[in-house]
Design an enzyme around this catalytic site. Structure first.
Site, mmCIF file in Angstrom:
data_model
loop_
_atom_site.group_PDB
_atom_site.id
_atom_site.type_symbol
_atom_site.label_atom_id
_atom_site.label_comp_id
_atom_site.label_asym_id
_atom_site.label_seq_id
_atom_site.Cartn_x
_atom_site.Cartn_y
_atom_site.Cartn_z
ATOM 1 N N GLY A 10 0.867 -1.157 0.000
ATOM 2 C CA GLY A 10 0.000 0.000 0.000
ATOM 3 C C GLY A 10 0.904 1.205 0.000
ATOM 4 N N CYS A 11 0.395 2.364 -0.337
ATOM 5 C CA CYS A 11 1.327 3.461 -0.530
ATOM 6 C C CYS A 11 0.664 4.823 -0.500
ATOM 7 C CB CYS A 11 2.000 3.349 -1.886
ATOM 8 S SG CYS A 11 2.953 1.866 -2.083
ATOM 9 N N ALA A 12 1.543 5.840 -0.426
ATOM 10 C CA ALA A 12 1.135 7.222 -0.642
ATOM 11 C C ALA A 12 1.848 7.724 -1.878
ATOM 12 C CB ALA A 12 1.543 8.075 0.555
ATOM 13 N N ARG A 39 0.573 6.513 5.661
ATOM 14 C CA ARG A 39 0.325 5.618 4.536
ATOM 15 C C ARG A 39 1.565 4.802 4.179
ATOM 16 N NH1 ARG A 39 -4.523 6.753 1.906
ATOM 17 N NH2 ARG A 39 -3.899 5.388 0.205
#
Lengths: 366, 506
Positions: A10-12, A39
């Site tokens: 998952g990421c920003a 995040r």
């Protein structure tokens, strides 16, 4: 060292593009990505910057990560085969509170000596050769007048490590990573770069297995086992080699459903039918939102049923893309326009298209 | 004649308390197993004639009958199994090749049962097919490597003309079963179901009865070594043409429809004299090499004006990957591969059970080989031979198939009980027979409904599994072996299948 597994994460993501070409330091993008600290989990962060090497604008700028500095000779031998190294240096890094150890980063400015019509292909070939052939060295970016800075840590710490406030660019892209197992390898962080493309990505590509095999057909070797690598190569293949324009990438990566295509009018229907029939292996399935930087521009895109967030905003002559609104508001508290990308939508802006100013939305996939 | 050394294969138990001597069983059995009496209220059964098709059991109004495999009294022997003894007795009595029907029933590994599918958890949301669209639409045919796009300002002008495609709503096609090997009503059930379900059925090499020309848009016609019923209109009415080189149940040999089955209608359809044997030679006598195949492919393409895809069907044999590569290069738009468990109306048992390889291994190797050669997009891959459930379908697609053929599964849907006696022409279920008394037992309207139901049920199940994997279009699973893991297989088998062992991550 190099992780043999593909790591879902998952990421920003965040990106800034100055449509009037004004150069700004990396300080803003660091502030923007830092807001989304939650995040990411400290196992990967990185930046891509465009316009940072004006004195070498005509040359390929290679950022190379050396886990094993002794391999530098082998890498340079490969580079010298078809290029002249006009300048090379270690990329300056400064110890920060949270990052005390880092591998060697070098940058090379290369002049290609061969025929100009095949220089991009040759650069791609060199990158493939080094990245899959030389253990201990890894080409992080290979474009002109741009570079990728990335590593293991929170993005704001990576930004400070590379002293990005010292660079001036017209476009900045950032990534904070939340891998679900230990990354541990600096090359595995994002953005991912090939030629002047840089890609940051939030999501997991369920079609990875077939996308990778599809790319093999065209000579792309996926050695990093990351979804982002696959996206980067697909963008390169479709835009550079197959003449598909960026606003239509959505028709391939996040194709409309057959039911929607049925309802289109000709000639759009024929175009979309052909794209989907021929490029089925390039359909990206699963949740993703991506920001892609390229010379003079930046685009954002989300998957076909919008499983990951992405917002686009405009303020005066600046274009923003981000996972969250707060990351944009942090650096531009008042905005002219803010939109959430729809499923399969591509929003693209280029320097010099200032008249668009948020009004000219390029929509595909709907 | 001396008494046969063969024991009956089945044991028939009739519950005397339940039997009302209604004689339904007597009338239903084409093998004359049951015999009624005009004077007494009893029915007796001759077990040696029973084939175990379960028709009488199914239709007995009082559930008085049980038909079970009879346990032979042979002394147990690890080397000499009952089937060996039976085979020898039969051959010693008749001096002939042992015939059989349906697919190989030996206990070779079924690789589908050693492959497990993936599902999404946390990092990737699964998709609920009841709330979100999940697409199974599949196009079969040659795909261009790249679209030639010319830009006029901001508008794209496509200069590539798509090669002809077969569009399927569900990636399952009814396999080649000729009118002749199966009954008119069975063929009609398949054709009507294909039309209703948005898929295709295959004529087999028995020509196409004029009644089925209106179904042409949903029929793939076959050109096989006997060339029965092949003429201009036959090729032109169909959605696609398939050249049959080989069949999984009997690779390397031809076929034989005995003259007694060549009725007036079949003679009309196959364009052969009434009651004459229809013999398909082992090879096509105009194809002795790959370049000869290419000529036939293009002769057919000329005949159909390049408007429809041409498929080539081969059996899965040891060198199948290289052969398939040649077939693709010979111009086939679709390559069909039929594995060792593929069915048949009649084949020598020794061939059916010992020649060829499982379709899973063949498919994995062909797909990989075509990709390595960079020609996978030149042809679609259709596979056949032992697809039993929607799970097999989805695993085949993940291994690299574009779509699958089902033959046996469709017949089971119509009532077949796998008694393997198709070659006798006495199918009590009205499927593999031309006897008018038997064929009318299969109502094509009911047959159609059952087949449509079957495809509908499988489509639902495939969508559930796709959604679970976080994939909403079937093309994202095609050849995506990351979604498969192997259990209980050797390293070599995993490597041939191109699949990691269960427990290995990405």
């Amino acid at each position: 060292m190099r992780d043999p597994f593909r790591i879902p994460s998952g990421c920003a993501v965040s990106g800034i593009l100055n449509l009037d070409g004004t150069h700004v330091s990396g300080e803003k993008i660091i502030r923007s990505i830092e807001v989304m600290h939650e995040r990411s989990n400290g196992l990967g962060g990185g930046f891509a910057a465009y316009g940072i090497y004006p004195e070498y604008a005509e040359l390929y700028a290679f950022h190379v990560l050396y886990d094993d500095p002794l391999t530098a000779k082998d890498v340079e031998a490969i580079l010298k085969r078809s290029c002249t190294i006009e300048h090379s240096e270690e990329i300056p890094c400064k110890e920060t509170e949270n990052i005390q150890n880092w591998p060697v980063f070098k940058r090379y400015f290369l002049r290609y000596r061969g025929r100009s019509d095949c220089e991009d292909d040759e650069v791609v070939r060199m990158v493939m050769e080094v990245n899959s052939g030389i253990h201990g060295a890894y080409i992080v970016s290979s474009g002109k007048n741009m570079g990728v800075f990335k590593g293991v840590g929170y993005p704001e710490d990576i930004g400070k490590l590379f002293q990005l406030e010292e660079y001036q660019g017209y476009c900045w892209i950032a990534h904070g990573r939340f891998p679900t197992n230990s990354a541990g390898w600096w090359g595995g962080a994002h953005p991912f770069g090939l030629l002047s493309w840089s890609v940051v990505h939030n999501g997991e590509i369920s079609s990875y297995g077939i996308n990778r095999r599809y790319l093999q057909n065209f000579g792309y070797v996926c050695n990093l086992q990351t979804d982002t690598e696959v996206i980067t190569y697909l963008v390169d293949l479709l835009v550079r080699k197959h003449n598909i324009r960026i606003p239509y990438l959505g028709a391939v990566f996040a194709s409309p459903f057959w039911e929607q295509i049925e309802k289109m009018e000709e000639p759009k229907k024929e175009f979309f039918t052909s794209l989907r029939t021929i490029y089925g292996g390039a359909l990206l399935n699963g949740p993703f939102s991506i920001i892609v930087g390229f010379p003079g521009g930046m685009f954002g895109m989300v998957d076909r049923i919008k499983l990951r967030p992405m917002l686009a905003a405009w303020k005066d002559s600046t274009f923003f893309l981000s996972s969250e609104e707060c990351a944009i508001r942090e650096i531009a508290p008042s905005l002219d326009r803010l939109v959430a990308l729809r499923a399969g939508e591509v929003i693209s802006e280029r320097v010099g298209e200032r008249n668009s100013h948020g009004q000219k939305l390029t929509v595909s996939g709907v | 004649m001396a008494r046969s050394l063969l024991f009956p294969e089945f044991k028939i138990e009739r519950d005397k308390e339940r039997c009302i001597a209604c004689q339904v069983c007597v009338r239903q059995c084409a093998n004359d197993v049951h015999e009624g009496s005009d004077t007494e209220d009893t029915v007796v059964s001759q077990e040696e004639k029973c084939v175990g098709c379960q028709r009488c059991v199914n239709l007995c109004p009082t559930n008085a009958l049980t038909v079970q495999t009879r346990k032979d009294g042979f002394r147990p022997n690890g080397n000499w199994e009952d089937r060996h003894l039976r085979g020898i007795y039969k051959q010693a009595e008749t001096g002939g090749i042992l015939l059989t029907g349906m697919g190989c029933d030996r206990l070779y590994p079924v690789y589908w049962d050693h492959l497990l599918l993936n599902a999404s958890q946390v990092t990737n949301p699964s998709i609920d097919p009841l709330r979100e669209p999940i697409e199974l639409t599949t196009y079969l045919g040659k795909k261009e490597e790249k679209l030639d796009i010319h830009w006029e300002g901001d508008s794209p002008v496509v200069r590539t003309r798509l090669a002809p495609q077969l569009g399927l709503e569900v990636p399952v096609i009814f396999s080649a079963m000729s009118y002749g090997s199966i009954s008119y009503n069975a063929f009609r059930s398949l054709a009507e179901a294909a039309r209703e379900a948005g898929t295709f059925c295959n004529s087999g090499e028995g020509g196409l009865h004029p009644d089925f020309y209106p179904f042409g848009e949903n029929i793939i016609v076959q050109v096989a070594s006997g060339r029965f019923g092949v003429h201009r209109d036959y090729l032109r009415v169909a959605a696609a043409v398939e050249i049959k080189i080989g069949q999984g149940a009997k690779p390397g040999i031809g076929g034989h429809l005995p003259g007694e089955k060549v009725s007036k209608e079949i003679s009309r359809t196959r364009k052969i004299p009434l009651e004459s044997d229809a013999i398909s030679p082992a090879p096509h006598h105009d194809i002795y090499s790959i370049e000869d195949l290419e000529r036939l492919v293009f002769a057919i393409k000329e005949a159909i004006n390049y408007e429809k895809p041409v498929a080539v069907k081969i059996a899965a044999v040891h060198n199948v990957a290289a052969i398939a590569s040649g077939v693709v290069r010979a111009g086939a738009d679709i390559v069909t591969i039929d594995g060792i468990r593929g069915g048949t109306g009649a084949a020598p048992q020794v061939i059916r059970d010992n020649v060829g390889i499982p379709i899973e291994l063949a498919l994995a190797q062909v797909d990989e080989r075509l990709r390595l050669e960079g020609i996978r997009h030149h042809s679609s891959l259709l596979i056949a031979g032992g697809i039993r459930s929607s799970a097999d379908v989805i695993k085949a697609i993940a291994l690299g198939a574009d779509a699958v053929y089902v033959g046996t599964a469709a017949l089971v849907g119509l009532g077949c009980h796998l008694c393997q006696k198709c070659y006798t022409g006495k199918c009590n279920w009205g499927i593999a027979t031309q006897d008018p008394v038997l064929t009318k037992r299969l109502n094509p309207n009911i047959g159609r409904r059952r087949l449509v139901n079957l495809l509908r049920a499988w489509a639902f199940e495939i969508k559930e599994m796709l959604g679970g994997m976080g994939v909403n279009a079937i093309e994202s699973l095609r050849g995506n072996r990351e979604h498969l893991r192997a259990v209980g297989l050797s390293r070599e088998e995993c490597s041939v299948l191109g699949v990691k062992a269960a427990g290995e991550g990405w």
